[in-house]
Design a protein around this motif. Sequence first.
Motif, PDB file in Angstrom:
ATOM      1  N   ALA A 142    -102.097 -40.503 -55.590  1.00 62.69           N
ATOM      2  CA  ALA A 142    -100.670 -40.800 -55.463  1.00 62.69           C
ATOM      3  C   ALA A 142    -100.460 -42.146 -54.787  1.00 62.69           C
ATOM      4  N   TYR A 143     -99.363 -42.791 -55.163  1.00 59.54           N
ATOM      5  CA  TYR A 143     -98.955 -44.043 -54.534  1.00 59.54           C
ATOM      6  C   TYR A 143     -97.435 -44.046 -54.433  1.00 59.54           C
ATOM      7  N   GLU A 144     -96.914 -44.898 -53.576  1.00 62.59           N
ATOM      8  CA  GLU A 144     -95.479 -44.954 -53.334  1.00 62.59           C
ATOM      9  C   GLU A 144     -94.882 -46.223 -53.927  1.00 62.59           C
ATOM     10  N   THR A 145     -93.675 -46.066 -54.468  1.00 60.96           N
ATOM     11  CA  THR A 145     -92.889 -47.198 -54.942  1.00 60.96           C
ATOM     12  C   THR A 145     -91.484 -47.050 -54.355  1.00 60.96           C
ATOM     13  N   ALA A 146     -90.613 -47.995 -54.661  1.00 56.05           N
ATOM     14  CA  ALA A 146     -89.228 -47.894 -54.200  1.00 56.05           C
ATOM     15  C   ALA A 146     -88.555 -46.644 -54.770  1.00 56.05           C
ATOM     16  N   ALA A 147     -89.035 -46.172 -55.914  1.00 54.65           N
ATOM     17  CA  ALA A 147     -88.462 -44.990 -56.564  1.00 54.65           C
ATOM     18  C   ALA A 147     -89.019 -43.682 -56.009  1.00 54.65           C
ATOM     19  N   GLY A 148     -90.037 -43.752 -55.164  1.00 52.95           N
ATOM     20  CA  GLY A 148     -90.642 -42.538 -54.609  1.00 52.95           C
ATOM     21  C   GLY A 148     -92.128 -42.460 -54.899  1.00 52.95           C
ATOM     22  N   SER A 149     -92.665 -41.279 -54.749  1.00 53.05           N
ATOM     23  CA  SER A 149     -94.097 -41.073 -54.957  1.00 53.05           C
ATOM     24  C   SER A 149     -94.403 -40.955 -56.449  1.00 53.05           C
ATOM     25  N   GLU A 150     -95.486 -41.586 -56.864  1.00 50.98           N
ATOM     26  CA  GLU A 150     -95.918 -41.528 -58.259  1.00 50.98           C
ATOM     27  C   GLU A 150     -97.412 -41.226 -58.311  1.00 50.98           C
ATOM     28  N   ARG A 151     -97.837 -40.724 -59.442  1.00 48.68           N
ATOM     29  CA  ARG A 151     -99.254 -40.446 -59.678  1.00 48.68           C
ATOM     30  C   ARG A 151     -99.477 -40.477 -61.175  1.00 48.68           C
ATOM     31  N   GLN A 152    -100.554 -41.129 -61.587  1.00 45.77           N
ATOM     32  CA  GLN A 152    -100.919 -41.157 -62.992  1.00 45.77           C
ATOM     33  C   GLN A 152    -102.144 -40.268 -63.182  1.00 45.77           C
ATOM     34  N   PRO A 153    -102.335 -39.747 -64.371  1.00 49.16           N
ATOM     35  CA  PRO A 153    -103.541 -38.955 -64.605  1.00 49.16           C
ATOM     36  C   PRO A 153    -104.790 -39.809 -64.405  1.00 49.16           C
ATOM     37  N   ALA A 154    -105.858 -39.187 -63.958  1.00 50.15           N
ATOM     38  CA  ALA A 154    -107.121 -39.911 -63.774  1.00 50.15           C
ATOM     39  C   ALA A 154    -107.600 -40.469 -65.107  1.00 50.15           C
ATOM     40  N   ASP A 155    -108.065 -41.693 -65.076  1.00 50.38           N
ATOM     41  CA  ASP A 155    -108.659 -42.343 -66.242  1.00 50.38           C
ATOM     42  C   ASP A 155    -110.059 -41.757 -66.415  1.00 50.38           C
ATOM     43  N   PRO A 156    -110.356 -41.128 -67.547  1.00 55.37           N
ATOM     44  CA  PRO A 156    -111.668 -40.502 -67.704  1.00 55.37           C
ATOM     45  C   PRO A 156    -112.833 -41.492 -67.688  1.00 55.37           C
ATOM     46  N   LEU A 157    -112.557 -42.781 -67.792  1.00 57.63           N
ATOM     47  CA  LEU A 157    -113.615 -43.777 -67.716  1.00 57.63           C
ATOM     48  C   LEU A 157    -113.833 -44.237 -66.271  1.00 57.63           C
ATOM     49  N   ALA A 158    -112.956 -43.805 -65.349  1.00 56.57           N
ATOM     50  CA  ALA A 158    -113.066 -44.239 -63.965  1.00 56.57           C
ATOM     51  C   ALA A 158    -113.274 -43.093 -62.982  1.00 56.57           C
ATOM     52  N   ALA A 159    -112.915 -41.877 -63.396  1.00 57.86           N
ATOM     53  CA  ALA A 159    -112.999 -40.743 -62.481  1.00 57.86           C
ATOM     54  C   ALA A 159    -113.157 -39.457 -63.276  1.00 57.86           C
ATOM     55  N   PRO A 160    -113.768 -38.448 -62.677  1.00 55.08           N
ATOM     56  CA  PRO A 160    -113.869 -37.169 -63.381  1.00 55.08           C
ATOM     57  C   PRO A 160    -112.483 -36.538 -63.509  1.00 55.08           C
ATOM     58  N   VAL A 161    -112.177 -36.056 -64.684  1.00 58.32           N
ATOM     59  CA  VAL A 161    -110.854 -35.501 -64.935  1.00 58.32           C
ATOM     60  C   VAL A 161    -110.802 -34.035 -64.491  1.00 58.32           C
ATOM     61  N   ALA A 162    -111.859 -33.281 -64.718  1.00 51.08           N
ATOM     62  CA  ALA A 162    -111.840 -31.845 -64.439  1.00 51.08           C
ATOM     63  C   ALA A 162    -112.397 -31.481 -63.066  1.00 51.08           C
ATOM     64  N   ALA A 163    -113.111 -32.371 -62.433  1.00 50.53           N
ATOM     65  CA  ALA A 163    -113.752 -32.060 -61.147  1.00 50.53           C
ATOM     66  C   ALA A 163    -112.968 -32.699 -60.017  1.00 50.53           C
ATOM     67  N   GLY A 164    -113.140 -32.157 -58.816  1.00 56.09           N
ATOM     68  CA  GLY A 164    -112.469 -32.712 -57.653  1.00 56.09           C
ATOM     69  C   GLY A 164    -113.027 -34.051 -57.238  1.00 56.09           C
ATOM     70  N   ASP A 165    -114.300 -34.279 -57.490  1.00 56.49           N
ATOM     71  CA  ASP A 165    -114.911 -35.568 -57.167  1.00 56.49           C
ATOM     72  C   ASP A 165    -116.076 -35.827 -58.119  1.00 56.49           C
ATOM     73  N   CYS A 166    -116.630 -37.005 -58.021  1.00 55.48           N
ATOM     74  CA  CYS A 166    -117.690 -37.397 -58.968  1.00 55.48           C
ATOM     75  C   CYS A 166    -119.070 -36.864 -58.574  1.00 55.48           C
ATOM     76  N   GLY A 167    -119.181 -36.312 -57.381  1.00 54.63           N
ATOM     77  CA  GLY A 167    -120.458 -35.764 -56.969  1.00 54.63           C
ATOM     78  C   GLY A 167    -121.413 -36.790 -56.390  1.00 54.63           C
ATOM     79  N   CYS A 168    -120.941 -38.016 -56.224  1.00 57.60           N
ATOM     80  CA  CYS A 168    -121.830 -39.033 -55.666  1.00 57.60           C
ATOM     81  C   CYS A 168    -121.568 -39.112 -54.203  1.00 57.60           C
TER      82      CYS A 168
END
Length: 169
Positions: free
Chosen positions: A143-169
Amino acid sequence: MTPTSALSAAAAGTTTDNPVLRVPPAAPADAAAHFAASLAFHTDVADVAGALAAGGEPGFVLVDSRSIEAWDQGHIPGAVHLPTARIPHEAPALLDPAVPVVVHCWGPGCNGATRAALALAGLGYRVKEMLGGMEYWIREGFAYETAAGSERQPADPLAAPVAAGDCGC
């Protein structure tokens, strides 16, 4: 050359046709010192997010070194806004020298966080750079904040695991 003889040649430090091993890997003790030093200077988005989400004091202050326009476009909740050019004048009023600082800028294509870290270190702060910056904060789905409030985009599957809580590293 067989795979075994190629490994033996690389281990012996001889030249191979393999571009990865033309310069042989560092000795284990040298590699350990290098990677320990790297971790003393850097952290990553997932570790910062985890520390901030754990509740309580994370043990560091997160500093966003981008411009006011960039900050307004979106920033990490709880971060302190301190553009690099203002560090010499404003850091003493905003930051406790006893608390480590984690600094970030836009992303891996920007060295603004490195410049900010240098400025802070020059003032006597213990500092780490958050690899990936704001770009990877957003790409990893935090999540990140803007003037409009809190926002969040779905995780990019090329940058982060989509189904897991973390990458395990």
